[in-house]
Scaffold this active site. Structure first.
Site, PDB file in Angstrom:
ATOM      1  NE  ARG A  51      -2.204  -1.219   3.315  1.00  0.00           N
ATOM      2  CZ  ARG A  51      -2.640  -1.624   4.488  1.00  0.00           C
ATOM      3  NH1 ARG A  51      -3.851  -1.298   4.881  1.00  0.00           N
ATOM      4  NH2 ARG A  51      -1.898  -2.327   5.312  1.00  0.00           N
ATOM      5  CG  ASP A 177       1.823 -26.299   7.865  1.00  0.00           C
ATOM      6  OD1 ASP A 177       2.989 -26.115   8.255  1.00  0.00           O
ATOM      7  OD2 ASP A 177       0.918 -26.656   8.623  1.00  0.00           O
ATOM      8  CG  HIS A 178       6.896 -22.513   7.725  1.00  0.00           C
ATOM      9  ND1 HIS A 178       5.920 -22.006   8.543  1.00  0.00           N
ATOM     10  CD2 HIS A 178       8.005 -22.639   8.498  1.00  0.00           C
ATOM     11  CE1 HIS A 178       6.426 -21.824   9.757  1.00  0.00           C
ATOM     12  NE2 HIS A 178       7.680 -22.200   9.762  1.00  0.00           N
ATOM     13  CG  HIS A 240       3.068 -25.019  11.948  1.00  0.00           C
ATOM     14  ND1 HIS A 240       2.926 -24.852  10.596  1.00  0.00           N
ATOM     15  CD2 HIS A 240       3.359 -23.784  12.436  1.00  0.00           C
ATOM     16  CE1 HIS A 240       3.135 -23.573  10.278  1.00  0.00           C
ATOM     17  NE2 HIS A 240       3.386 -22.905  11.385  1.00  0.00           N
ATOM     18  CE  LYS A 340       4.257 -17.098  19.010  1.00  0.00           C
ATOM     19  NZ  LYS A 340       5.104 -17.775  18.009  1.00  0.00           N
TER      20      LYS A 340
HETATM   21  C1  BG6 Z   1       4.400 -19.562  12.183  1.00  0.00           C
HETATM   22  C2  BG6 Z   1       3.652 -18.971  13.362  1.00  0.00           C
HETATM   23  O1  BG6 Z   1       3.509 -20.236  11.334  1.00  0.00           O
HETATM   24  O2  BG6 Z   1       5.384 -20.458  12.644  1.00  0.00           O
HETATM   25  C3  BG6 Z   1       4.623 -18.293  14.306  1.00  0.00           C
HETATM   26  O3  BG6 Z   1       2.700 -18.047  12.897  1.00  0.00           O
HETATM   27  C4  BG6 Z   1       5.741 -19.222  14.698  1.00  0.00           C
HETATM   28  O4  BG6 Z   1       3.950 -17.832  15.460  1.00  0.00           O
HETATM   29  C5  BG6 Z   1       6.371 -19.856  13.460  1.00  0.00           C
HETATM   30  O5  BG6 Z   1       6.702 -18.483  15.413  1.00  0.00           O
HETATM   31  C6  BG6 Z   1       7.376 -20.928  13.841  1.00  0.00           C
HETATM   32  O6  BG6 Z   1       8.065 -21.345  12.709  1.00  0.00           O
HETATM   33  P1  BG6 Z   1       9.521 -21.946  12.819  1.00  0.00           P
HETATM   34  O7  BG6 Z   1       9.854 -22.364  11.419  1.00  0.00           O
HETATM   35  O8  BG6 Z   1      10.400 -20.857  13.333  1.00  0.00           O
HETATM   36  O9  BG6 Z   1       9.435 -23.090  13.765  1.00  0.00           O
END
Ligand code: BG6
Length: 488
Positions: A51, A177-178, A240, A340
């Site tokens: 933006r 979903d990484h 995750h 966290k």
């Molecule tokens: C993300 C969450 O999908 O994954 C975050 O939104 C989290 O809150 C993160 O910190 C953790 O990813 P990784 O790869 O650092 O374990």
């Protein structure tokens, strides 16, 4: 020749939310690594959308001051970085205004393989897709990547899926979903299905329990605006942790084709035992961190973080006990935990095997379960705890670890999750992305828990930053004579 280099036409990677955290911390560093390792075509361009009324130069200087910190030091070279920046274009536009898409159309190559990465709030997904379609930017080759969280409950996830399906076929939709892009997570499938030794034992009654932990040391940081409305259940468990559980628990797929793998994961999600109100009270723990110490430094409690309401009841920790109602896993508890501001950054899966039916070695000191410890991060390793004899005259046993350090197991570079997944999108590989039904099945299981917490007016239990979560989390396991890995 590399398959992407042989594809005809140019490639445009269009990032909505191009000024956001995810872009400068993860996506652009991942694309830089792909550039560095010649994984991008010479004419691949990255079009960032935001933006801010910036010129391209202003955007580049923003990226130049923000992204390099997220690139591994020894992979960064100014020459390559400049080369990478030359691929970037910036389009300042209001993504909700169809008229503004003319600007995007002007910069998009024609024809091109277009990847639209929606790294914005999910509430914008529908409108962005509708406008892309209205502007004539979607063709049969186009792909859309949807960042999590996809919705905040089942109804909103369904609504987004239905809307996006108006403009893209399911085969064009990459729900990211990484965790599915992490090397060690992909390796889990190899551990299970590429080796003959574990699979025969990978079931009840040979496995006593499974633990899946994703512990982070970071707090909510600057993300309270999003996080306070989400909490750990929506942010981590719904996606995750449940995806990890699927890979641990699924039946062998008939092939690695996307739908074959996703069919098996879906079956796991559908077999998760639904919890009623009493189960939820007994088998779930919500926590929220209070002030404490993290990695040697004093840190604030969650409620004192910027932009968190002082009376917030959002959970920053979840532990729960799940069961999978199928023949393989009947009565095997799966303990999931994430939080966290925990003591250590540690993601691991612990498979605890059943006790020996009978021990000829007598004393209880000689009893210790065999455990398979799969560390996903920061270490990437697999260890098997076995019993051996202690040297000496007696027959005293003690546990030792047979270990495999995955980082040392090959000289090949280990790409970060986002790089791997972005390359999958370009190559059209959907295996490591979630299908619509999978995502909705995950919400179907999670939503009653969220609802019950709300109905029970459940306040999260406090835990000090730098600990392993509230005491109730240990009690959840102790009830069954089990304990979290770090406690044992
Ligand atoms: C993300 C969450 O999908 O994954 C975050 O939104 C989290 O809150 C993160 O910190 C953790 O990813 P990784 O790869 O650092 O374990």
């Amino acid at each position: 020749m590399n398959s992407i280099l042989s594809q005809a036409g140019s490639q445009d990677i269009v990032i909505f939310g191009g000024v956001g955290d995810l872009s400068f911390r993860k996506l652009l560093p991942a694309l830089y690594m792909a550039h560095l390792h010649d994984k991008l075509q010479a004419d691949t361009r990255i079009v960032a959308i935001g933006r801010q009324p910036w010129s391209r130069d202003e955007y580049l200087s923003f990226i130049d001051s923000h992204s390099p910190a997220f690139i591994e030091k020894n992979a960064f070279s100014s020459n390559d970085w400049q080369g990478f920046l030359s691929r970037l274009t910036y389009v300042s536009m209001d993504v909700t205004s169809l008229a503004d898409y003319a600007k995007l159309k002007e910069v998009c190559a024609q024809p091109a393989l277009r990847v639209f990465y929606l790294a914005t709030a999910p509430s914008l997904f529908t409108q962005i897709c509708a406008n892309l379609s209205g502007a004539g930017l979607i063709d049969a080759q186009a792909r859309v990547v949807l960042e999590k969280p996809l919705g905040t409950d089942l109804a909103s996830a369904r609504a987004i899926n239905t809307d996006v399906a108006r403009y893209f076929d399911e085969q064009q939709i990459y729900r990211i979903d990484h965790y599915l892009g992490k090397e060690t997570v992909q390796n889990l499938m190899v551990l299970r299905f590429g080796n003959a030794i574990f699979e025969p034992l990978w079931r009840a009654p040979y496995i006593k329990s499974v633990q899946i932990t994703v512990a982070e040391t970071v707090g909510v940081g600057s993300r309270a605006g999003f996080y306070d409305g989400a909490g750990a259940m929506r942010d981590m468990v719904q996606n995750h942790l449940l995806q990890l559980l699927c890979i641990v628990a699924m039946e062998p797929p008939i092939s690695l084709d996307a739908d074959d793998v996703r069919d098996e994961k879906l079956k796991v999600l559908r077999s998760l035992r639904k919890m009623d109100a009493a189960d939820i009270k007994r088998d779930t723990v919500r926590g929220q961190y209070t002030a404490g110490a993290s990695e040697g430094a004093a840190v604030k409690g969650y409620k004192e973080e910027d932009n968190v309401p002082a009376d917030s009841r959002t959970e920053t920790f979840v532990a729960l006990r799940a069961e999978i109602n199928n023949a393989r896993w009947a009565n095997v508890p799966f303990f999931l935990r994430t939080g966290k501001r925990m003591q250590k950054r540690q993601s691991e899966i612990i498979i605890e095997f059943a006790d020996q039916p009978f021990s000829i070695f007598g004393s209880s000191a000689n009893q210790h379960p065999n455990r398979l410890i799969i560390s996903l991060q920061p270490e990437e390793s697999i260890q098997l705890e076995m019993m051996v004899k202690e040297p000496g005259t007696g027959m005293t046993l003690h546990p030792v670890k047979l270990g495999l350090d995955l980082q040392q197991s090959s000289d090949k570079r280990r790409a970060e999750a986002y790089e791997r997944l972005l390359m999958d999108v370009i190559k059209g590989r959907l295996t490591h992305f979630m299908r619509r039904d999978e995502l909705e099945a995950a919400w179907m299981w999670v939503e009653p828990i969220l609802n019950a917490w709300q109905a029970q007016d459940d306040k999260p239990k406090e835990y000090s930053a730098g600990s392993w979560g509230p005491a109730a989390s240990s009690a959840l396991m102790a009830r069954e004579d089990l304990s979290w890995f770090e406690e044992s």
